[in-house]
Design a protein around this motif. Structure first.
Motif, PDB file in Angstrom:
ATOM      1  N   GLU A  87       3.407  -5.213   2.375  1.00 52.81           N
ATOM      2  CA  GLU A  87       4.284  -4.628   1.357  1.00 52.81           C
ATOM      3  C   GLU A  87       3.725  -3.271   0.891  1.00 52.81           C
ATOM      4  O   GLU A  87       4.447  -2.271   0.819  1.00 52.81           O
ATOM      5  N   LEU A  88       2.412  -3.224   0.636  1.00 51.35           N
ATOM      6  CA  LEU A  88       1.804  -1.985   0.138  1.00 51.35           C
ATOM      7  C   LEU A  88       1.742  -0.922   1.236  1.00 51.35           C
ATOM      8  O   LEU A  88       1.966   0.255   0.981  1.00 51.35           O
ATOM      9  N   GLY A  89       1.457  -1.357   2.466  1.00 49.41           N
ATOM     10  CA  GLY A  89       1.389  -0.415   3.579  1.00 49.41           C
ATOM     11  C   GLY A  89       2.727   0.259   3.823  1.00 49.41           C
ATOM     12  O   GLY A  89       2.793   1.474   4.082  1.00 49.41           O
ATOM     13  N   GLU A  90       3.810  -0.516   3.737  1.00 52.68           N
ATOM     14  CA  GLU A  90       5.144   0.069   3.915  1.00 52.68           C
ATOM     15  C   GLU A  90       5.405   1.121   2.835  1.00 52.68           C
ATOM     16  O   GLU A  90       5.969   2.183   3.092  1.00 52.68           O
ATOM     17  N   MET A  91       4.991   0.822   1.625  1.00 51.61           N
ATOM     18  CA  MET A  91       5.228   1.737   0.500  1.00 51.61           C
ATOM     19  C   MET A  91       4.428   3.039   0.682  1.00 51.61           C
ATOM     20  O   MET A  91       4.962   4.138   0.520  1.00 51.61           O
ATOM     21  N   ILE A  92       3.158   2.905   1.043  1.00 56.08           N
ATOM     22  CA  ILE A  92       2.299   4.093   1.172  1.00 56.08           C
ATOM     23  C   ILE A  92       2.696   4.897   2.426  1.00 56.08           C
ATOM     24  O   ILE A  92       2.723   6.126   2.404  1.00 56.08           O
ATOM     25  N   ALA A 117      -4.787   5.373   5.116  1.00 55.47           N
ATOM     26  CA  ALA A 117      -3.652   6.310   5.026  1.00 55.47           C
ATOM     27  C   ALA A 117      -4.199   7.725   5.176  1.00 55.47           C
ATOM     28  O   ALA A 117      -5.041   8.170   4.380  1.00 55.47           O
ATOM     29  N   MET A 118      -3.735   8.442   6.197  1.00 55.81           N
ATOM     30  CA  MET A 118      -4.214   9.798   6.433  1.00 55.81           C
ATOM     31  C   MET A 118      -3.411  10.774   5.583  1.00 55.81           C
ATOM     32  O   MET A 118      -2.176  10.765   5.623  1.00 55.81           O
ATOM     33  N   VAL A 119      -4.130  11.570   4.795  1.00 55.32           N
ATOM     34  CA  VAL A 119      -3.479  12.506   3.868  1.00 55.32           C
ATOM     35  C   VAL A 119      -3.918  13.933   4.219  1.00 55.32           C
ATOM     36  O   VAL A 119      -5.115  14.190   4.394  1.00 55.32           O
ATOM     37  N   HIS A 120      -2.945  14.832   4.350  1.00 55.05           N
ATOM     38  CA  HIS A 120      -3.264  16.221   4.693  1.00 55.05           C
ATOM     39  C   HIS A 120      -2.871  17.150   3.554  1.00 55.05           C
ATOM     40  O   HIS A 120      -1.865  16.929   2.885  1.00 55.05           O
ATOM     41  N   GLY A 121      -3.659  18.186   3.364  1.00 58.76           N
ATOM     42  CA  GLY A 121      -3.320  19.172   2.348  1.00 58.76           C
ATOM     43  C   GLY A 121      -4.005  20.491   2.642  1.00 58.76           C
ATOM     44  O   GLY A 121      -4.829  20.582   3.559  1.00 58.76           O
ATOM     45  N   VAL A 127      -5.699  17.056  -1.549  1.00 55.72           N
ATOM     46  CA  VAL A 127      -5.772  15.703  -0.970  1.00 55.72           C
ATOM     47  C   VAL A 127      -6.222  14.697  -2.031  1.00 55.72           C
ATOM     48  O   VAL A 127      -5.685  13.584  -2.118  1.00 55.72           O
ATOM     49  N   ILE A 128      -7.174  15.104  -2.864  1.00 52.85           N
ATOM     50  CA  ILE A 128      -7.645  14.191  -3.916  1.00 52.85           C
ATOM     51  C   ILE A 128      -6.521  13.870  -4.903  1.00 52.85           C
ATOM     52  O   ILE A 128      -6.342  12.718  -5.315  1.00 52.85           O
ATOM     53  N   GLU A 129      -5.725  14.885  -5.227  1.00 51.95           N
ATOM     54  CA  GLU A 129      -4.570  14.632  -6.121  1.00 51.95           C
ATOM     55  C   GLU A 129      -3.600  13.653  -5.492  1.00 51.95           C
ATOM     56  O   GLU A 129      -3.061  12.755  -6.153  1.00 51.95           O
ATOM     57  N   LYS A 130      -3.360  13.842  -4.176  1.00 52.20           N
ATOM     58  CA  LYS A 130      -2.416  12.943  -3.492  1.00 52.20           C
ATOM     59  C   LYS A 130      -2.981  11.526  -3.415  1.00 52.20           C
ATOM     60  O   LYS A 130      -2.246  10.546  -3.551  1.00 52.20           O
ATOM     61  N   ALA A 131      -4.304  11.422  -3.196  1.00 50.05           N
ATOM     62  CA  ALA A 131      -4.927  10.089  -3.150  1.00 50.05           C
ATOM     63  C   ALA A 131      -4.832   9.413  -4.524  1.00 50.05           C
ATOM     64  O   ALA A 131      -4.655   8.192  -4.616  1.00 50.05           O
ATOM     65  N   GLN A 132      -4.921  10.212  -5.581  1.00 48.97           N
ATOM     66  CA  GLN A 132      -4.780   9.647  -6.925  1.00 48.97           C
ATOM     67  C   GLN A 132      -3.369   9.081  -7.124  1.00 48.97           C
ATOM     68  O   GLN A 132      -3.178   8.024  -7.730  1.00 48.97           O
ATOM     69  N   LYS A 133      -2.380   9.782  -6.570  1.00 47.99           N
ATOM     70  CA  LYS A 133      -1.004   9.269  -6.664  1.00 47.99           C
ATOM     71  C   LYS A 133      -0.883   7.934  -5.935  1.00 47.99           C
ATOM     72  O   LYS A 133      -0.189   7.025  -6.393  1.00 47.99           O
ATOM     73  N   ILE A 134      -1.570   7.824  -4.781  1.00 48.08           N
ATOM     74  CA  ILE A 134      -1.546   6.546  -4.053  1.00 48.08           C
ATOM     75  C   ILE A 134      -2.204   5.466  -4.905  1.00 48.08           C
ATOM     76  O   ILE A 134      -1.683   4.351  -5.035  1.00 48.08           O
ATOM     77  N   ALA A 135      -3.336   5.809  -5.524  1.00 52.05           N
ATOM     78  CA  ALA A 135      -4.031   4.840  -6.384  1.00 52.05           C
ATOM     79  C   ALA A 135      -3.120   4.374  -7.513  1.00 52.05           C
ATOM     80  O   ALA A 135      -3.064   3.179  -7.832  1.00 52.05           O
ATOM     81  N   ASP A 136      -2.363   5.319  -8.082  1.00 51.88           N
ATOM     82  CA  ASP A 136      -1.449   4.955  -9.176  1.00 51.88           C
ATOM     83  C   ASP A 136      -0.373   3.995  -8.679  1.00 51.88           C
ATOM     84  O   ASP A 136      -0.001   3.041  -9.371  1.00 51.88           O
TER      85      ASP A 136
END
Lengths: 163, 159
Positions: A87-92, A117-121, A127-136
């Motif tokens: 469920e979480l993998g589909e969302m991310i 989850a690979m994040v590019h920026g 990237v850290i901001e985007k990872a924080q959004k994933i954490a949220d």
């Protein structure tokens, strides 16, 4: 007409011939067909069949994101409950800044992460901001997390099959 | 190796280069004169499109151009692997690992597990044999993390 077994061999030959790339010439398929000693129509038909059944994801260009200024390349890793990982993998995976998202095995005790989850920026900060959004988004399901930044590309040839 | 790790100069790409890259990340036709078809969409000529793609590939702006095969649909095996390499031996181990043709990508990452590579082979047995050979050659433990499930793969960069 070729038999199914012959077509399997042909498809494999086509893959071996094209996995490093298409020739940059006006008639690339004709050239490959000539090298395989088959008709260009047959080659194009087999490629279309492989596109339809998913063996070819797409035909196109792969940019080197680093060369284009996407210098922040973070592999974000997450420890989430196994019963929630789908469920979480589909969302991310659906997030537009995530390019690859996988469930992988943990290596306990020191590698507890099961969701990648690979994040590019354009920068590590981005990237850290985007990872924080994933954490949220993961909220209480996120038990541990980390982001591994790449500092060097050591090799980048793309996956090849043998032959 | 250096070109892969250097950002291209800001003026390396003009507007047409960018449109070419954005368009060709999505798809490429299968027909007798595919570059002519794309060139017409982009308002340029077949020859101009081909020569620009040659330059983009030479400049390593494009790492590949052609069919992207889905490894899952074949009998082969693919896995993400990691090694904790002592810093003093890093370059030597990178050379040892990269020398295996089964190693497709390899990245240095800022972590105790500092070397991450993708290995692709024709079978799971060959994958295990390859990783065992890498362990024997480097004297280091390889952690094998094959995917259990793929949620999404789609790399598209609007540039």
């Amino acid at each position: 007409m070729k038999s199914d077994a012959e077509l399997q061999v042909l498809d494999r030959d086509i893959i071996l011939k094209t996995q490093a790339g298409l020739p940059l010439i006006a008639e690339p398929y004709k050239q490959i067909a000539a090298e395989l000693d088959i008709d260009a129509e047959l080659l194009m038909q087999r490629i279309r069949i492989m596109q339809d059944d998913g063996r070819i994801r797409r035909i196109g260009a792969v940019p080197n994101h680093y060369r284009l200024g996407y210098t922040g390349n973070g592999m974000s890793v997450w420890d989430v409950p196994d019963e929630k990982v789908h469920e979480l993998g589909e969302m991310i995976g659906a997030l537009d800044y995530v390019s690859h998202c996988y469930h992988r095995p943990r290596f306990l005790p020191d590698w507890p992460y099961n969701l990648f989850a690979m994040v590019h920026g354009r920068s590590r900060e981005e990237v850290i901001e985007k990872a924080q959004k994933i954490a949220d988004l993961l909220g209480e399901h996120c038990r541990r997390r980390d982001v591994l930044f790449s500092s060097r590309i050591l090799k980048k040839t793309g996956i090849r099959i043998g032959g | 190796m250096n070109d892969l790790n250097t950002v291209a100069p800001a003026d390396a790409l003009d507007a047409l280069d960018k449109r070419i890259i954005n368009t060709l990340q999505r798809s490429f036709p299968v027909c007798d004169h595919p570059f002519a078809v794309v060139a017409e969409q982009l308002g340029t000529t077949e020859g101009e499109l081909i020569s620009r793609l040659q330059r983009l590939r030479e400049d390593k702006i494009l790492s590949r151009f052609g069919p992207l095969y889905n490894a899952d649909r074949f009998d082969g095996a693919v896995s993400l692997c990691a090694i904790a390499v002592p810093q003093a031996r890093f370059d030597e181990v990178a050379e040892q690992v990269n020398a295996f043709p089964q190693v497709a990508h390899n990245y240095e990452r800022d972590h105790e597990l500092n070397m991450w590579f993708v290995a692709a082979t024709e079978s799971w047995q060959e994958l295990e044999d390859t990783l065992a050979a890498i362990e024997a050659e480097t004297g280091l433990i390889v952690r094998n993390m094959p995917k259990l499930h793929e949620f999404y793969v789609g790399l598209y960069f609007e540039i």
